[in-house]
Design a protein around this motif. Structure first.
Motif, PDB file in Angstrom:
ATOM      1  N   UNK A  34      -6.828  -3.690 -15.677  1.00 53.15           N
ATOM      2  CA  UNK A  34      -5.614  -2.867 -15.647  1.00 53.15           C
ATOM      3  C   UNK A  34      -5.590  -2.003 -14.384  1.00 53.15           C
ATOM      4  N   UNK A  35      -6.723  -1.463 -13.998  1.00 56.06           N
ATOM      5  CA  UNK A  35      -6.811  -0.653 -12.783  1.00 56.06           C
ATOM      6  C   UNK A  35      -6.504  -1.485 -11.543  1.00 56.06           C
ATOM      7  N   UNK A  36      -7.074  -2.666 -11.463  1.00 61.10           N
ATOM      8  CA  UNK A  36      -6.828  -3.540 -10.311  1.00 61.10           C
ATOM      9  C   UNK A  36      -5.358  -3.948 -10.251  1.00 61.10           C
ATOM     10  N   UNK A  37      -4.774  -4.323 -11.368  1.00 56.62           N
ATOM     11  CA  UNK A  37      -3.364  -4.727 -11.400  1.00 56.62           C
ATOM     12  C   UNK A  37      -2.468  -3.549 -11.028  1.00 56.62           C
ATOM     13  N   UNK A  38      -2.788  -2.342 -11.510  1.00 57.04           N
ATOM     14  CA  UNK A  38      -1.990  -1.162 -11.170  1.00 57.04           C
ATOM     15  C   UNK A  38      -2.033  -0.888  -9.670  1.00 57.04           C
ATOM     16  N   UNK A  39      -3.199  -1.013  -9.058  1.00 57.20           N
ATOM     17  CA  UNK A  39      -3.308  -0.798  -7.606  1.00 57.20           C
ATOM     18  C   UNK A  39      -2.531  -1.846  -6.824  1.00 57.20           C
ATOM     19  N   UNK A  55       2.257  -3.185  -3.659  1.00 57.79           N
ATOM     20  CA  UNK A  55       3.399  -4.108  -3.540  1.00 57.79           C
ATOM     21  C   UNK A  55       4.701  -3.316  -3.511  1.00 57.79           C
ATOM     22  N   UNK A  56       4.804  -2.289  -4.358  1.00 53.87           N
ATOM     23  CA  UNK A  56       5.984  -1.436  -4.369  1.00 53.87           C
ATOM     24  C   UNK A  56       6.147  -0.723  -3.027  1.00 53.87           C
ATOM     25  N   UNK A  57       5.047  -0.231  -2.480  1.00 50.99           N
ATOM     26  CA  UNK A  57       5.093   0.437  -1.172  1.00 50.99           C
ATOM     27  C   UNK A  57       5.619  -0.528  -0.108  1.00 50.99           C
ATOM     28  N   UNK A  58       5.135  -1.739  -0.106  1.00 49.56           N
ATOM     29  CA  UNK A  58       5.564  -2.729   0.885  1.00 49.56           C
ATOM     30  C   UNK A  58       7.044  -3.032   0.729  1.00 49.56           C
ATOM     31  N   UNK A  59       7.496  -3.246  -0.500  1.00 46.19           N
ATOM     32  CA  UNK A  59       8.900  -3.586  -0.748  1.00 46.19           C
ATOM     33  C   UNK A  59       9.819  -2.439  -0.330  1.00 46.19           C
TER      34      UNK A  59
END
Length: 126
Positions: free
Chosen positions: A18-23, A28-32
């Motif tokens: 869950x931690x890895x997926x959240x990071x 990904x959100x930052x890039x988008x």
């Protein structure tokens, strides 16, 4: 005894995944959210530096230069920059065009990212 402890180590726990997926989702959100702004800034820089290749640009009035810049920005689809952030000065044969602006992008909730950009080009009449 040692083989038994290696056998029990199967991999990451659910909390680790869950931690890895959240990071990954956060970056990904930052890039988008941020990459389109940087692409737009590249278009602004291209318009700014293309003025150097414009014939007799140093003999134009600041109003004409501003109209030319605004026309090129519209053609390139630049929307995040306020046209009032373009400063044009003409002193003793040197035409200076400076663009300084900030872009605010909402990330999530009440968290925004503010990006500041500043570019300048000086052209000397010959």
């Amino acid at each position: 005894m040692r083989l038994n402890t290696l056998k029990n180590q199967a991999g990451m726990t659910g909390l680790g995944w869950i931690t890895v997926i959240a990071l990954v989702l956060f970056f990904a959100l930052m890039i988008v959210k941020l990459v389109p702004t940087y692409i737009e800034h590249y278009s602004i820089k291209t318009v700014l530096y293309s003025l150097e290749e414009e014939p007799l640009i140093t003999q134009s009035t600041p109003k004409k230069v501003r109209e030319l810049i605004n026309k090129r920005l519209t053609i390139n689809g630049v929307y995040d920059m306020d046209p009032k952030s373009i400063k044009i000065t003409k002193e003793s044969g040197v035409l200076t065009v400076a663009i300084a602006y900030e872009v605010r992008k909402p990330m999530f909730g009440n968290i925004d990212v503010v990006m500041s950009f500043s570019d300048e080009v000086q052209m000397v009449s010959h």
